[in-house]
Design an enzyme around this catalytic site. Sequence first.
Site, PDB file in Angstrom:
ATOM      1  N   GLU A 101       0.835  -1.205   0.000  1.00 57.81           N
ATOM      2  CA  GLU A 101       0.000   0.000   0.000  1.00 57.81           C
ATOM      3  C   GLU A 101       0.867   1.252   0.000  1.00 57.81           C
ATOM      4  O   GLU A 101       1.480   1.605   1.014  1.00 57.81           O
ATOM      5  CB  GLU A 101      -0.941   0.041   1.205  1.00 57.81           C
ATOM      6  CG  GLU A 101      -1.812   1.284   1.183  1.00 57.81           C
ATOM      7  CD  GLU A 101      -2.855   1.341   2.288  1.00 57.81           C
ATOM      8  OE1 GLU A 101      -3.422   2.421   2.490  1.00 57.81           O
ATOM      9  OE2 GLU A 101      -3.090   0.302   2.921  1.00 57.81           O
ATOM     10  N   ASP A 305       1.839 -14.304  12.808  1.00 58.83           N
ATOM     11  CA  ASP A 305       0.750 -14.991  12.112  1.00 58.83           C
ATOM     12  C   ASP A 305      -0.168 -13.938  11.507  1.00 58.83           C
ATOM     13  O   ASP A 305      -0.902 -13.256  12.233  1.00 58.83           O
ATOM     14  CB  ASP A 305      -0.012 -15.883  13.096  1.00 58.83           C
ATOM     15  CG  ASP A 305      -1.025 -16.786  12.411  1.00 58.83           C
ATOM     16  OD1 ASP A 305      -1.546 -16.398  11.344  1.00 58.83           O
ATOM     17  OD2 ASP A 305      -1.308 -17.860  12.950  1.00 58.83           O
TER      18      ASP A 305
END
Length: 410
Positions: A101, A305
């Site tokens: 982004e 994670d």
Amino acid sequence: MTTTDPEALADRVQDGDLRIHELEEHTDADTAAEARRLFVERETGADLSTTGNYAFPAEQADSAVENMIGAAQIPMGVVGPVDVSGSAADGEHYLPMATTEGALLASVNRGLSVIRSADGADARVTKNGMTRAPVFRVEGVAEAAETVEWVDDNVDALREAAESTTSHGELLAVDTYVVGDSVFLRFAYDTKDAMGMNMVTIATREASELVEAETPASLVALSGNLCSDKKPAAINAVEGRGRSVTADVLIPGELVEERLHTTADAIAEANTRKNLTGSAKAGSLGFNAHAANVIAAAFLATGQDEAQVVEGANAITTMEAREREDGTTDLYAAVSLASLEVGTVGGGTKLPTQAEALEVLGLRGGGNPAGSNADALAEIIAVSALAGELSLLAALSSRHLASAHEDLGR
């Protein structure tokens, strides 16, 4: 039979003589990855040459991925220094962030620059507990009450059983919940510098066997979703999961106007109407502008994670205009992350580029006698998320958001 010919192995997979997940039984990890890549190229017509151009031995990813064909390369940048005064993190740190982004790192750096000019941010881990919540079946409410009573009276026995499986984890508490003929036990653990999901799952399995042996309850699932892992959940917003961490800063009004091109009152109003009122109307569990942006980029860079960004973004942003005696108005800004699940050992933190990112932070591994590396990582991420919130709310209240994305994000 061991072979180093990836073309021959790809032929065997294509002929149906060998399954794609069996390749490591016949060769080394890098050759197996190349053979799979060749097979996928043949099947799909895709060119995977860039995917195959990775910079670490494939065997180092054995515990992180199956059926490896290469690596996904995400651009990584750095923000900082992150100026934080915390219980575990102190001083200035550079935070690697991996993202696709445009404008994100520039926005966070702008917020961090303002925070540094305001003499840094405070941050504290206020709660720590990784959870696993198995669900048990009982005949009815009487057996449910019997099970709950036994659990409440035997937490020490459950602790002994759970901790027999780990040299690091500590059972902190077991909370009980009854729904009809289902009994949920929400175990919470201190997992030290590990994120600890595997650790608490194994420990809870051992404790659950004791519950089954001593009560009428029968285990249905080791995870009953009351944990709650990788899903938006109010229980995590209220009770926390992993690390609950808050960061705050007081920014002089003149600094807000000079550097953010708006006012403390305008930012506070934008936060109230957008992050609080707007989020409430939407039924959102996260009352923030874009905390997930910073958390996701930090997770990818440091080997966390990535699915647990769902819980990590369970955050509330607070902005308040505070008037001084001389009539000027300062901005109090805070972000509270209820369930940030991070670690500096185990899992993806062992992968080479992720380990390097933790080295940049000075937080690789565990066993730091000065404090928890995982707590320090949580505090640094919290301050960086706060910087992102400041920058975006300033861009919105000054109506500069679209122009910033035009300049940086295209």
